[in-house]
Design an enzyme around this catalytic site. Structure first.
Site, short mmCIF file in Angstrom:
data_model
loop_
_atom_site.label_atom_id
_atom_site.label_comp_id
_atom_site.label_asym_id
_atom_site.label_seq_id
_atom_site.Cartn_x
_atom_site.Cartn_y
_atom_site.Cartn_z
N HIS A 210 -15.54 -13.92 -1.22
CA HIS A 210 -16.51 -13.53 -2.24
C HIS A 210 -16.53 -12.00 -2.42
O HIS A 210 -16.51 -11.51 -3.56
CB HIS A 210 -17.90 -14.03 -1.85
N GLU A 211 -16.56 -11.29 -1.32
CA GLU A 211 -16.58 -9.82 -1.40
C GLU A 211 -15.25 -9.29 -1.95
O GLU A 211 -15.23 -8.31 -2.70
CB GLU A 211 -16.88 -9.21 -0.03
N HIS B 187 -15.39 -9.31 -5.61
CA HIS B 187 -16.00 -8.13 -6.23
C HIS B 187 -14.98 -7.00 -6.40
O HIS B 187 -14.99 -6.28 -7.41
CB HIS B 187 -17.16 -7.63 -5.37
N HIS C 255 -13.84 -5.22 -9.91
CA HIS C 255 -13.82 -3.77 -10.11
C HIS C 255 -12.46 -3.32 -10.62
O HIS C 255 -12.36 -2.51 -11.55
CB HIS C 255 -14.15 -3.07 -8.79
#
Length: 228
Positions: A101-102, A105, A109
């Site tokens: 999940h991270e 991100h 980006h």
């Protein structure tokens, strides 16, 4: 109008408080459950995140371990993926799901995902609104300076906007995570179901935070209108 120390506008917060309590309980129980279930491939959260980042060309983003539980986050300002010890070192389904999940991100980006860019741009004003709005509101109510109180309410809308735009960012990161875990063979089908449950439980905490912010804003609007 207020009766003694009773604030009738508190009723606005009750549904949000109940959801927040449920969401926190849900994420803690779900994460703890799947933290005990080791993945078949035996990858750690850090290794899974590294594979996902590298396969998306993000070789330059380091992965570091940080203290705390569920403190995992991607830092867009420094382009660093920070994972808690439970996630970084563990080979569990929960750890791999959170790490992915991270990493999602970081992919957002890199690809210029618009909701993420909007959220990042709102961070400074949301921080100001979070810290200053209550001071202005309380001073305005205490001094009878309703213009000051309304300015505080206006600043608090930045907090609400930040919470609202956070929802698609988090949902999208979870979608990307599950796709990456599946396409790269990092988790098998039954394991993906467990990872999805963890990510859905985490998403509910953001829904609760958004509802709380909206409810608080409505409460503040009614308080300032009542004092007028």
């Amino acid at each position: 109008m207020y009766y003694g120390y009773y604030d009738p506008t508190f009723i606005f917060l009750v549904p949000a408080l109940l959801l927040a309590f449920y969401a926190q309980s849900k994420i803690q129980m779900t994460f703890s459950k799947y933290l005990k279930v080791a993945s078949i491939r035996g990858l750690t959260g850090a290794e899974a995140a590294r594979i996902i980042l590298d396969r998306n060309g993000l070789y330059d983003i380091p992965i570091v371990v940080i203290p705390g539980r569920l403190t995992d986050h991607y830092d867009p300002s420094q382009r660093v993926l920070r994972l808690s010890e439970d996630v970084y070192y563990s080979t569990s389904i929960a750890s791999i799901g959170v790490a992915a999940h991270e990493a999602g991100h970081a992919i957002q980006h890199n690809k210029g995902y618009v909701p993420l860019l909007i959220r990042n741009s709102l961070v400074p004003v949301a921080n100001i609104g979070s810290n200053l709005s209550w001071i202005l509101i309380l001073l305005g109510l205490f001094m009878g300076a309703m213009g000051l109180a309304r300015l505080g309410v206006l600043l608090f809308t930045a907090v609400v906007a930040f919470q609202i735009i956070t929802l698609p960012v988090e949902f999208n990161a979870s979608s990307r995570a599950l796709i990456e875990l599946d396409s790269n063979g990092l988790l098998f089908e039954n394991e993906l179901k467990g990872a999805k449950k963890v990510l859905n439980a985490a998403a509910l905490t953001y829904v609760a935070a958004t509802l709380m912010a909206i409810s608080q804003l409505l409460r503040l609007i009614f308080i300032t209108r009542d004092r007028d």
